[in-house]
Structure formats: structure tokens, C-alpha cells
Scaffold this motif. Structure first.
Motif, PDB file in Angstrom:
ATOM      1  N   HIS A 115      -1.053   7.029  -1.362  1.00  0.00           N
ATOM      2  CA  HIS A 115       0.055   6.910  -0.418  1.00  0.00           C
ATOM      3  C   HIS A 115       1.239   7.836  -0.673  1.00  0.00           C
ATOM      4  O   HIS A 115       2.226   7.729   0.028  1.00  0.00           O
ATOM      5  CB  HIS A 115       0.578   5.472  -0.432  1.00  0.00           C
ATOM      6  CG  HIS A 115      -0.478   4.440  -0.244  1.00  0.00           C
ATOM      7  ND1 HIS A 115      -1.026   4.133   0.974  1.00  0.00           N
ATOM      8  CD2 HIS A 115      -1.097   3.643  -1.143  1.00  0.00           C
ATOM      9  CE1 HIS A 115      -1.924   3.171   0.836  1.00  0.00           C
ATOM     10  NE2 HIS A 115      -1.996   2.865  -0.438  1.00  0.00           N
TER      11      HIS A 115
ATOM     12  N   SER B 232       5.903  -2.236 -11.547  1.00  0.00           N
ATOM     13  CA  SER B 232       5.839  -0.843 -11.994  1.00  0.00           C
ATOM     14  C   SER B 232       5.265  -0.676 -13.384  1.00  0.00           C
ATOM     15  O   SER B 232       5.407  -1.539 -14.247  1.00  0.00           O
ATOM     16  CB  SER B 232       7.251  -0.244 -11.992  1.00  0.00           C
ATOM     17  OG  SER B 232       7.810  -0.283 -10.703  1.00  0.00           O
TER      18      SER B 232
ATOM     19  N   LYS C  89      -0.902   0.491  -3.505  1.00  0.00           N
ATOM     20  CA  LYS C  89      -0.880  -0.562  -2.492  1.00  0.00           C
ATOM     21  C   LYS C  89      -0.547  -1.919  -3.104  1.00  0.00           C
ATOM     22  O   LYS C  89       0.245  -2.691  -2.557  1.00  0.00           O
ATOM     23  CB  LYS C  89      -2.238  -0.626  -1.786  1.00  0.00           C
ATOM     24  CG  LYS C  89      -2.350  -1.721  -0.744  1.00  0.00           C
ATOM     25  CD  LYS C  89      -3.767  -1.824  -0.204  1.00  0.00           C
ATOM     26  CE  LYS C  89      -3.907  -2.999   0.742  1.00  0.00           C
ATOM     27  NZ  LYS C  89      -5.299  -3.186   1.196  1.00  0.00           N
TER      28      LYS C  89
ATOM     29  N   ARG D 214       3.197   5.668  -5.084  1.00  0.00           N
ATOM     30  CA  ARG D 214       2.817   4.409  -4.467  1.00  0.00           C
ATOM     31  C   ARG D 214       1.434   3.921  -4.898  1.00  0.00           C
ATOM     32  O   ARG D 214       0.481   4.693  -5.003  1.00  0.00           O
ATOM     33  CB  ARG D 214       2.817   4.537  -2.944  1.00  0.00           C
ATOM     34  CG  ARG D 214       4.168   4.813  -2.358  1.00  0.00           C
ATOM     35  CD  ARG D 214       4.090   5.072  -0.862  1.00  0.00           C
ATOM     36  NE  ARG D 214       3.679   3.876  -0.114  1.00  0.00           N
ATOM     37  CZ  ARG D 214       3.594   3.845   1.206  1.00  0.00           C
ATOM     38  NH1 ARG D 214       3.859   4.927   1.920  1.00  0.00           N
ATOM     39  NH2 ARG D 214       3.229   2.716   1.811  1.00  0.00           N
TER      40      ARG D 214
ATOM     41  N   HIS E 139       6.650   6.840  -3.717  1.00  0.00           N
ATOM     42  CA  HIS E 139       7.276   5.562  -3.374  1.00  0.00           C
ATOM     43  C   HIS E 139       8.789   5.699  -3.321  1.00  0.00           C
ATOM     44  O   HIS E 139       9.431   5.334  -2.336  1.00  0.00           O
ATOM     45  CB  HIS E 139       6.878   4.501  -4.408  1.00  0.00           C
ATOM     46  CG  HIS E 139       7.361   3.117  -4.115  1.00  0.00           C
ATOM     47  ND1 HIS E 139       8.659   2.720  -4.318  1.00  0.00           N
ATOM     48  CD2 HIS E 139       6.700   2.023  -3.627  1.00  0.00           C
ATOM     49  CE1 HIS E 139       8.785   1.441  -3.974  1.00  0.00           C
ATOM     50  NE2 HIS E 139       7.611   0.998  -3.548  1.00  0.00           N
TER      51      HIS E 139
ATOM     52  N   PHE F 273       9.067  -4.357  -6.266  1.00  0.00           N
ATOM     53  CA  PHE F 273       7.787  -3.716  -6.571  1.00  0.00           C
ATOM     54  C   PHE F 273       7.493  -3.997  -8.032  1.00  0.00           C
ATOM     55  O   PHE F 273       8.372  -4.439  -8.783  1.00  0.00           O
ATOM     56  CB  PHE F 273       7.815  -2.204  -6.301  1.00  0.00           C
ATOM     57  CG  PHE F 273       9.084  -1.522  -6.749  1.00  0.00           C
ATOM     58  CD1 PHE F 273       9.231  -1.053  -8.046  1.00  0.00           C
ATOM     59  CD2 PHE F 273      10.145  -1.355  -5.872  1.00  0.00           C
ATOM     60  CE1 PHE F 273      10.406  -0.437  -8.470  1.00  0.00           C
ATOM     61  CE2 PHE F 273      11.326  -0.734  -6.279  1.00  0.00           C
ATOM     62  CZ  PHE F 273      11.451  -0.283  -7.580  1.00  0.00           C
TER      63      PHE F 273
ATOM     64  N   PRO G 206       8.579   2.239   1.617  1.00  0.00           N
ATOM     65  CA  PRO G 206       8.213   3.166   0.551  1.00  0.00           C
ATOM     66  C   PRO G 206       8.034   4.575   1.123  1.00  0.00           C
ATOM     67  O   PRO G 206       7.473   4.753   2.197  1.00  0.00           O
ATOM     68  CB  PRO G 206       6.877   2.604   0.051  1.00  0.00           C
ATOM     69  CG  PRO G 206       6.923   1.151   0.404  1.00  0.00           C
ATOM     70  CD  PRO G 206       7.659   1.090   1.705  1.00  0.00           C
TER      71      PRO G 206
ATOM     72  N   THR H 110       4.167  -0.624  -6.857  1.00  0.00           N
ATOM     73  CA  THR H 110       3.416  -1.262  -5.772  1.00  0.00           C
ATOM     74  C   THR H 110       4.249  -1.305  -4.489  1.00  0.00           C
ATOM     75  O   THR H 110       5.474  -1.421  -4.529  1.00  0.00           O
ATOM     76  CB  THR H 110       3.025  -2.704  -6.144  1.00  0.00           C
ATOM     77  OG1 THR H 110       4.207  -3.474  -6.406  1.00  0.00           O
ATOM     78  CG2 THR H 110       2.119  -2.726  -7.359  1.00  0.00           C
ATOM     79  N   ASP H 111       3.568  -1.236  -3.351  1.00  0.00           N
ATOM     80  CA  ASP H 111       4.257  -1.380  -2.067  1.00  0.00           C
ATOM     81  C   ASP H 111       4.821  -2.783  -1.886  1.00  0.00           C
ATOM     82  O   ASP H 111       5.828  -2.972  -1.201  1.00  0.00           O
ATOM     83  CB  ASP H 111       3.291  -1.091  -0.913  1.00  0.00           C
ATOM     84  CG  ASP H 111       3.034   0.388  -0.707  1.00  0.00           C
ATOM     85  OD1 ASP H 111       3.646   1.205  -1.417  1.00  0.00           O
ATOM     86  OD2 ASP H 111       2.204   0.722   0.165  1.00  0.00           O
TER      87      ASP H 111
ATOM     88  N   GLU I  91      -2.872  -0.298  -8.625  1.00  0.00           N
ATOM     89  CA  GLU I  91      -2.104   0.194  -9.760  1.00  0.00           C
ATOM     90  C   GLU I  91      -2.955   0.157 -11.028  1.00  0.00           C
ATOM     91  O   GLU I  91      -2.948   1.116 -11.821  1.00  0.00           O
ATOM     92  CB  GLU I  91      -0.843  -0.646  -9.937  1.00  0.00           C
ATOM     93  CG  GLU I  91       0.083  -0.155 -11.040  1.00  0.00           C
ATOM     94  CD  GLU I  91       1.386  -0.923 -11.045  1.00  0.00           C
ATOM     95  OE1 GLU I  91       2.349  -0.481 -10.380  1.00  0.00           O
ATOM     96  OE2 GLU I  91       1.440  -1.986 -11.704  1.00  0.00           O
TER      97      GLU I  91
END
Length: 309
Positions: free
Chosen positions: A4, A255, A224, A222, A7, A253, A55, A270-271, A229
Motif C-alpha cells: 500500500h 507499529s 493492512k 503501510r 503510511h 495503528f 493513510p 497497520t491501517d 505486518e
């Protein structure tokens, strides 16, 4: 695995009030979250982005009142760029003159028109003219019509000694693809609407960067969700010999962090759950939001934070 793009980007600023004024009034971004640095709660963490805080639209700051200036150099993010409609660069050049913003002249990079500028604390920024961006939703403020408003992040330029291993992580872990080369500059892109571009400039022999006011602290990519991750973390370790921190809950989010081979701090974020998890979307950024573990200290934290209004 789905990929993606970027972010968010997090940078270091000087006084918070000036930082807030520049990004909301001069650039017309929305303050989507007013919180603190979870690891240093005496400092704000301000998030600027589009109307909903998507994001890919987010530039965040740790503003320190008396920060020493940083220096761009090897192992640093040299520039952060925003997307604007292609026909809007003239508007922005005029606005920068009116507002006393340090800026360059329009230049061409990989066929795109780019206007470089700096914020009051020395952060290197650019506006990239993007075809059809005017058809996308825009957050607007007085003095910036919707047809000229910033639509989100375009990307970043990284300055490293040798960009090959950094590029391998972008392509193998984050799903970017190399799309162009111009001398020492290599472009990587994804199909994301926002935060889709990373340029890597290899420049051996330059001075190393120094963190401070105007420096980018880290670039977040990013994922999802937690599962995606975890896949990225596994690939970093197995294919690139790089290990991340444990996952940290940042409320908006989740991380992990690691140093990429060129020395720049990367984050995977994460989104989910997003910025509306603790306040309604129509009032994003209005109240000081704290994570649960800091709520018992709210009175003391608020007493020591500088006034923003």
C-alpha cells in the motif's frame, strides 16, 4: 500479500504553535490528531492530513520549543512531497510569495512538475503536479480553493551511501517496483493513490545527516493489518537479515521499527484502527487525546504542554 505504499512521515519541528499554523493555515492540511509523543509525553505529536486522516495523507511532527537545527545528509530523508493538481503550481508559487515561504522554481523530475519549498523549521518539502488530482476530494481552508488543495503525500526522497539494498527492501518487502532512473536517482512506485513514490539518491562521500529541527525522524510504510505486518517482519528477517522492534500500540495503528541498510529509520504501521477510534471524524484534532496509560497524568501533561491557540 497486498502492498500500500507510505503510511505517514514523521518529522521534527520547532515551536508547536508555528508548526500548527504553517501546516493548517499556509498549506491547508487538516489537524487530524492532537496527542503527545508516547515515549516523551512532555512533547506534542501533531498529525496533519486529509479530511479523514487516510493513510498516505499523513505528515506528523514532534515539535520541540528549543530544538537545534538538523542537517540533511547521508542516511536521511532528504525531501517529503505532496500531491497537488497539475495546474495548481502557479497558485502555490504565488501563495508562497504572499506568505513569505522559502521556495524554489518549478523544475521537472521524471516528467513531473515539482515546486520545492521549506517550512519555518527547515523541513525540505515539495509539491508535485499530479494529473487528475483535481477530481479527488479535498480538505479546504480559507484562501485555498478546492481546485488547488493538497491531496495527500506523493512520497519521499531518501539520501543514502548506496541505494541497492534499500531498493531491495522496497521491492521485496513493501511491494514497490523500480520505474525510472536519472543518474544517481532511482524511482520506486506502487499503485497507491497517495504515498506511492520513493526516490533513492545514492551519494557516496557526503556528510552524514544530523537529526534536529527540519529533519525527518522516520518513514512509515503501510500494512493492512497485524497479519500482513507479521509477514513483512518475517521477510525482513529471512531475506534481508534485518530485525524489527516488538510491535508497539500507537492507538491509531500498530507499529514495528527497524533501520534500513542506508541508516534511515523505517516503520511498518497497520491501517487499522485509524484516527476515528477515539473521537468522531467530524471533530478530529480538536481535543488532546492521550493513550490509556497516560490518562492518569493528564493534568500534569496539559500543564506542561505549550499553548497552541
Amino acid at each position: 500479500m497486498r502492498h500500500h505504499g507510505i503510511h505517514h512521515v514523521t518529522a521534527i519541528a520547532g515551536p508547536a504553535r508555528r508548526n500548527l499554523d504553517f501546516y493548517t493555515r499556509v498549506l491547508g492540511l487538516r489537524l487530524v490528531k492532537k496527542t503527545v509523543n508516547f515515549d516523551d509525553p512532555g512533547t506534542y505529536h501533531l498529525y496533519f492530513g486529509d479530511a479523514t486522516g487516510q493513510p498516505g495523507s499523513i505528515l506528523t511532527f514532534f515539535p520541540w520549543e528549543h530544538v537545534a537545527p538538523g542537517r540533511n545528509g547521508i542516511g536521511s530523508t532528504q525531501e517529503t512531497s505532496f500531491r497537488v493538481p497539475e495546474a495548481s503550481l502557479g497558485f502555490w508559487a504565488h501563495r508562497f510569495i504572499e506568505q513569505g515561504v522559502e521556495h524554489g522554481t518549478v523544475e521537472k523530475r521524471f516528467g513531473q512538475s515539482v515546486l520545492t519549498f521549506k517550512d519555518p523549521h527547515g523541513t525540505s518539502l515539495a509539491l508535485v503536479g499530479t494529473p487528475n488530482a483535481e477530481s479527488e476530494p479535498a480538505w479546504t481552508v480559507d484562501g485555498i480553493p478546492a481546485e488547488h488543495a493538497i491531496r495527500g503525500l506523493e512520497g519521499v526522497t531518501l539520501l543514502v551511501e548506496n541505494g541497492e539494498r534499500t531498493g531491495a527492501i522496497l521491492t521485496d518487502v513493501f511491494g514497490f517496483r523500480e520505474t525510472a532512473r536519472d543518474g544517481s536517482l532511482v524511482r520506486y512506485e506502487t499503485d497507491a493513490l497517495m504515498g506511492s513514490t520513493v526516490d533513492i539518491r545514492s551519494a557516496g562521500g557526503f556528510l552524514p545527516g544530523r537529526m534536529g529541527g527540519g529533519s525527518v525522524h522516520h518513514v512509515a510504510f503501510r500494512a493492512k493489518d497485524d497479519a500482513e505486518e507479521a509477514e513483512m517482519v518475517k521477510k525482513l528477517a529471512e531475506s534481508h537479515g534485518l530485525h524489527t522492534t516488538e510491535q508497539k500500540d500507537r492507538n491509531y495503528f500498530r507499529s514495528v521499527y527497524f533501520r534500513e541498510p542506508g541508516g534511515i529509520l523505517f516503520e511498518i504501521a497497520t491501517d487499522e484502527p485509524g484516527f476515528a477510534v477515539d473521537e468522531p471524524q467530524d471533530s478530529l484534532g480538536e481535543a488532546l487525546k492521550l493513550p490509556a496509560f497516560l490518562e492518569p497524568r493528564r493534568g500534569d501533561i496539559e500543564a506542561h504542554l505549550p499553548e497552541l491557540a
